[in-house]
Design an enzyme around this catalytic site. Structure first.
Site, PDB file in Angstrom:
ATOM      1  N   CYS A  86       0.823  -1.226   0.000  1.00 43.00           N
ATOM      2  CA  CYS A  86       0.000   0.000   0.000  1.00 43.00           C
ATOM      3  C   CYS A  86       0.848   1.263   0.000  1.00 43.00           C
ATOM      4  O   CYS A  86       0.313   2.357  -0.183  1.00 43.00           O
ATOM      5  CB  CYS A  86      -0.928  -0.010   1.205  1.00 43.00           C
ATOM      6  SG  CYS A  86      -1.767  -1.587   1.474  1.00 43.00           S
ATOM      7  N   LYS A 331     -10.607   5.715   4.069  1.00 43.63           N
ATOM      8  CA  LYS A 331     -11.907   5.217   4.513  1.00 43.63           C
ATOM      9  C   LYS A 331     -13.043   5.670   3.603  1.00 43.63           C
ATOM     10  O   LYS A 331     -13.940   4.888   3.286  1.00 43.63           O
ATOM     11  CB  LYS A 331     -12.182   5.694   5.950  1.00 43.63           C
ATOM     12  CG  LYS A 331     -13.551   5.314   6.476  1.00 43.63           C
ATOM     13  CD  LYS A 331     -13.680   3.802   6.624  1.00 43.63           C
ATOM     14  CE  LYS A 331     -15.120   3.385   6.829  1.00 43.63           C
ATOM     15  NZ  LYS A 331     -15.910   3.390   5.574  1.00 43.63           N
ATOM     16  N   HIS A 335      -9.139   3.372  -1.435  1.00 43.24           N
ATOM     17  CA  HIS A 335      -7.775   2.852  -1.274  1.00 43.24           C
ATOM     18  C   HIS A 335      -7.379   1.974  -2.459  1.00 43.24           C
ATOM     19  O   HIS A 335      -7.290   0.746  -2.331  1.00 43.24           O
ATOM     20  CB  HIS A 335      -7.699   2.073   0.037  1.00 43.24           C
ATOM     21  CG  HIS A 335      -6.340   1.561   0.380  1.00 43.24           C
ATOM     22  ND1 HIS A 335      -5.173   2.129  -0.092  1.00 43.24           N
ATOM     23  CD2 HIS A 335      -5.951   0.508   1.163  1.00 43.24           C
ATOM     24  CE1 HIS A 335      -4.140   1.456   0.373  1.00 43.24           C
ATOM     25  NE2 HIS A 335      -4.577   0.467   1.139  1.00 43.24           N
TER      26      HIS A 335
END
Length: 391
Positions: A86, A331, A335
């Site tokens: 990520c 959130k 993502h």
């Protein structure tokens, strides 16, 4: 050593786009990036590119970077695919800044892309799991949500953090994301909704977890000479910090801190010559609600155990002393793994230009924080409005 500046930044909408490809998403982000440069820029002047992606679903893992740059017309430039889960495009940006500072190029592209919604939930879970420790976590049946659930449970036991504290992260970030036209989940939620959502991995529920998202983002990094040819107000990359850490939770002395975040932040603050009290806003990695609370403490916004209080007092709200995740964060904004790090920089660029959808009060300096996996690799960047700092 040359200074490095951000002269342009843009992203595609984040969301579920079955009609799009990773190339077409990046095309949108690239066009928006070029359009954001005040004086205009010729794509032929871009000399190199670093692009982040994990390759969820097994889509074009090998040489996807060159496939993207060729698609947008950057023919023949050196292109490097960066994979650090990520934190892939956070590291892509770090490489671009290093290349400019080393004098190897005057204009370098950093960015990322990911398509995550075109495969089954079971397959997605498998691919996301590769960013955790494989032998002793994933192959033992631990999901990625399960890894962060262990961190949340430990924080609750050690510091008295509550489900309401976790839920307030979702409420704040959804309120911000509802104003962001590029957000994946652009709607508000109540505290009651966030507390009572279906369980995913105890104590984490649906509102404590970010979505899986398609999207792309890009940033143009320039040397000082090139930057002031393109704009009168480039954004200075004041601090760059990165660190690796133990991939498995069982290898760490504590579950309530991510050591790589602390080390990366110390390096970024030292390079920038500032501390957390000098920041006007921050975009932090909130893949799960507990991750945002850990970030508050590891980045030095508060002492260990005080993150819930910081949130409850509204100090990270848009009108608080340190607004956090005005974009909606992972959130709400979404993502798309490889695009997340430079997507955070897009928000920082907009904040410092006064063009954010949730604009803070005349910011001068901000921070981005991008975490790979559960903390195996982290980048932290500090950005400043060059005109304000130098005046």
């Amino acid at each position: 050593m040359s200074e490095a500046y951000i002269v342009g930044a843009g992203q595609s909408p984040f969301g579920s786009f079955p009609e799009e490809t990773y190339r077409s998403l990046f095309d949108t982000a690239f066009d928006r990036t070029l359009s954001s440069v005040d004086g205009g820029v010729d794509a032929e002047d871009i000399e190199e590119a670093f692009l982040g992606t994990l390759g969820v679903g097994g889509r074009q893992i090998g040489l996807s970077g060159p496939a993207v740059t060729e698609h947008v017309g950057l023919h023949g430039i050196p292109t490097t695919r960066v994979e650090n889960a990520c934190a892939s495009s956070g590291y892509a940006l770090r490489n671009a800044v290093a290349t400019v500072r080393a004098g190897m190029a005057d204009l370098v592209l950093a960015g990322g892309y990911e398509v995550m919604t075109d495969t089954s939930s079971d397959n997605t879970k498998w691919w996301l799991g590769v960013s955790g420790e494989t032998e002793w976590e994933r192959l033992s049946g631990t999901t990625f949500a399960g890894v962060y659930a262990q961190m949340a449970s430990a924080h609750m036991d050690e510091h008295g953090t509550t489900v309401e504290d976790l839920s307030r992260v979702a409420v704040k970030n959804h309120a911000n994301g509802a104003k962001n036209p590029d957000a994946h989940l652009g709607f508000e939620c109540s505290l009651e909704d966030a507390v009572n959502a279906p369980e995913v991995a105890d104590p984490l529920n649906l509102y404590h977890c970010c979505p899986t998202t398609d999207g792309a983002s890009a940033v143009l990094v320039a040397s000082e000479e090139a930057a002031f040819d393109l704009t009168d107000d480039p954004i200075r990359v004041a601090g760059v910090g990165a660190a690796s850490g133990r991939v498995g939770l069982f290898q760490r002395p504590s579950l309530t801190s991510i050591p790589a975040t602390r080390t990366a932040a110390e390096r970024a603050y030292e390079m920038a010559g500032v501390g957390p009290d000098d920041l006007d806003f921050a975009e932090v990695h909130d893949c799960f609600a507990i991750a945002e609370l850990l970030a508050y403490e590891d980045l030095g916004f508060c002492e260990p155990g005080e993150a819930g209080q910081l949130l409850r007092e509204g100090r990270t709200d848009p009108d608080g002393e340190l607004p956090v995740n005005t974009s909606g964060g992972l959130k709400s904004k979404g993502h798309p793994i490889g695009a997340t790090g430079t997507g955070q920089v897009v928000e920082a660029f907009k904040q410092l230009r006064g063009k954010a959808s949730v604009q803070t009060n005349d910011p001068v300096r901000g921070l981005t924080h991008n975490v790979g996996g559960s903390g195996g690799g982290v980048t932290v960047h500090v950005f400043e409005r060059s005109s304000e700092v130098e005046s």
